[in-house]
Design a protein around this motif. Structure first.
Motif, PDB file in Angstrom:
ATOM      1  N   GLY A   1     -16.573 -12.736 -46.944  1.00  0.00           N
ATOM      2  CA  GLY A   1     -16.596 -14.153 -47.304  1.00  0.00           C
ATOM      3  C   GLY A   1     -17.346 -14.336 -48.605  1.00  0.00           C
ATOM      4  N   GLU A   2     -17.109 -15.460 -49.274  1.00  0.00           N
ATOM      5  CA  GLU A   2     -17.791 -15.728 -50.546  1.00  0.00           C
ATOM      6  C   GLU A   2     -18.420 -17.115 -50.540  1.00  0.00           C
ATOM      7  N   VAL A   3     -19.573 -17.200 -51.192  1.00  0.00           N
ATOM      8  CA  VAL A   3     -20.278 -18.472 -51.378  1.00  0.00           C
ATOM      9  C   VAL A   3     -20.551 -18.633 -52.866  1.00  0.00           C
ATOM     10  N   PRO A   4     -20.107 -19.745 -53.478  1.00  0.00           N
ATOM     11  CA  PRO A   4     -20.406 -19.957 -54.901  1.00  0.00           C
ATOM     12  C   PRO A   4     -21.920 -20.076 -55.127  1.00  0.00           C
ATOM     13  N   ILE A   5     -22.417 -19.372 -56.124  1.00  0.00           N
ATOM     14  CA  ILE A   5     -23.844 -19.451 -56.468  1.00  0.00           C
ATOM     15  C   ILE A   5     -23.999 -19.696 -57.967  1.00  0.00           C
ATOM     16  N   THR A   6     -25.152 -20.203 -58.348  1.00  0.00           N
ATOM     17  CA  THR A   6     -25.503 -20.284 -59.766  1.00  0.00           C
ATOM     18  C   THR A   6     -26.535 -19.197 -60.045  1.00  0.00           C
ATOM     19  N   PHE A   7     -26.218 -18.354 -60.994  1.00  0.00           N
ATOM     20  CA  PHE A   7     -27.087 -17.250 -61.404  1.00  0.00           C
ATOM     21  C   PHE A   7     -27.900 -17.730 -62.598  1.00  0.00           C
ATOM     22  N   VAL A   8     -29.213 -17.580 -62.530  1.00  0.00           N
ATOM     23  CA  VAL A   8     -30.095 -18.022 -63.615  1.00  0.00           C
ATOM     24  C   VAL A   8     -30.768 -16.807 -64.232  1.00  0.00           C
ATOM     25  N   ASP A   9     -30.662 -16.659 -65.556  1.00  0.00           N
ATOM     26  CA  ASP A   9     -31.261 -15.505 -66.219  1.00  0.00           C
ATOM     27  C   ASP A   9     -32.767 -15.510 -66.004  1.00  0.00           C
ATOM     28  N   ARG A  10     -33.330 -14.310 -65.932  1.00  0.00           N
ATOM     29  CA  ARG A  10     -34.746 -14.176 -65.616  1.00  0.00           C
ATOM     30  C   ARG A  10     -35.636 -14.987 -66.548  1.00  0.00           C
TER      31      ARG A  10
ATOM     32  N   SER B   1     -20.655 -12.532 -49.816  1.00  0.00           N
ATOM     33  CA  SER B   1     -21.076 -12.229 -51.187  1.00  0.00           C
ATOM     34  C   SER B   1     -21.220 -13.500 -52.007  1.00  0.00           C
ATOM     35  N   GLY B   2     -22.308 -13.609 -52.744  1.00  0.00           N
ATOM     36  CA  GLY B   2     -22.474 -14.715 -53.680  1.00  0.00           C
ATOM     37  C   GLY B   2     -21.591 -14.486 -54.893  1.00  0.00           C
ATOM     38  N   THR B   3     -20.877 -15.527 -55.323  1.00  0.00           N
ATOM     39  CA  THR B   3     -19.987 -15.363 -56.474  1.00  0.00           C
ATOM     40  C   THR B   3     -20.287 -16.378 -57.568  1.00  0.00           C
ATOM     41  N   ARG B   4     -20.347 -15.853 -58.795  1.00  0.00           N
ATOM     42  CA  ARG B   4     -20.545 -16.705 -59.973  1.00  0.00           C
ATOM     43  C   ARG B   4     -19.229 -17.237 -60.509  1.00  0.00           C
ATOM     44  N   TYR B   5     -18.119 -16.680 -60.007  1.00  0.00           N
ATOM     45  CA  TYR B   5     -16.821 -16.917 -60.643  1.00  0.00           C
ATOM     46  C   TYR B   5     -15.875 -17.786 -59.828  1.00  0.00           C
ATOM     47  N   ALA B   6     -16.306 -18.268 -58.650  1.00  0.00           N
ATOM     48  CA  ALA B   6     -15.491 -19.203 -57.880  1.00  0.00           C
ATOM     49  C   ALA B   6     -15.905 -20.627 -58.248  1.00  0.00           C
TER      50      ALA B   6
END
Length: 242
Positions: free
Chosen positions: A207-216, A126-131
């Motif tokens: 498992g988790e992978v840190p991601i950066t979420f960008v608003d549309r 899972s991609g996580t914005r919070y790690a």
């Protein structure tokens, strides 16, 4: 370009009014997979978009080929959970990647998902914005507070053992996703949260992978007051039943 591998990855892209975003997200996906050498297909599940998203999809199908761009439209908007159910029926990959089509999830993270899965044989990544290393760009303070608050409340009530419950950028083993979808009852935004809760219940490894979420960049966000009320109801339902 890296040497091809035997595993195949099916990317499910549910769309609704994404005609501006679809060509770019598809180009980024194709580029990422061709550079990494993994076999792939992109399944576009359009829910009767009135803006011509499906027509754009047909152009992309001609450009990249029917083996890479698989169009599986539906007549009307029927919800995220059912879009995945519809998409997985047509997926030929060993692994399923779910993500948003609005450029908020960058395909550059997918090779990291695949690497993490291979290293530990995870059932779900899972991609996580919070790690550490993850984050959100383009949200105002109100939206950040709502998202953080929802995630915090979920952690307290459900203790899921994952840091980002409401994200929708994930990699699943195909049979695991089948099983989880069959056991989920939620629709819309709560669906993503329930998938992780059910995964923990079934002792699937995550498992988790840190991601950066960008608003549309293009189009309007589909998150509104009704979605927030629905999320709250769904959270309480899961708390009472899991």
């Amino acid at each position: 370009m890296a040497a091809p591998t035997e595993e195949k990855y099916s990317i499910l892209l549910p769309t609704y009014n994404e005609r501006e975003n679809l060509p770019l997200i598809v180009w980024l996906l194709v580029k990422s997979f061709e550079e990494s050498g993994y076999n792939f297909e992109i399944i576009v599940i359009d829910d009767g978009s009135p803006d011509g998203t499906l027509e754009v999809g047909r152009q992309l199908e001609k450009m990249y080929g029917k083996d890479k761009i698989v169009l599986r439209p539906r007549a009307k908007k029927l919800g995220l959970g059912t879009a995945y159910i519809h998409g997985i029926k047509h997926a030929t990959g060993d692994f399923i990647i779910i993500m948003d089509a609005d450029l908020s999830h960058h395909p550059k993270f997918i090779p990291e998902f695949i690497k993490k899965q291979k290293e530990h044989d995870y059932d779900v990544v899972s991609g996580t914005r919070y790690a550490l290393g993850g984050g959100v760009y383009g949200w105002d303070l109100k939206r950040k507070v709502i998202s953080r608050g929802a995630n915090f409340l979920t952690q307290i009530l459900l203790r899921p053992g994952a840091s980002d419950l409401t994200g929708s950028f994930r990699l699943y083993k195909k049979d695991v996703l089948h099983h989880l979808i069959d056991s989920c009852v939620s629709k819309g935004y709560v669906f993503q949260m329930e998938m992780i809760i059910r995964a923990r219940q079934n002792r699937y490894s995550i498992g988790e992978v840190p991601i950066t979420f960008v608003d549309r960049v293009y189009g309007e966000s589909k998150l509104g007051g009704q979605e927030i009320i629905g999320f709250a109801k769904g959270l309480l339902f899961l708390f009472a039943t899991t």
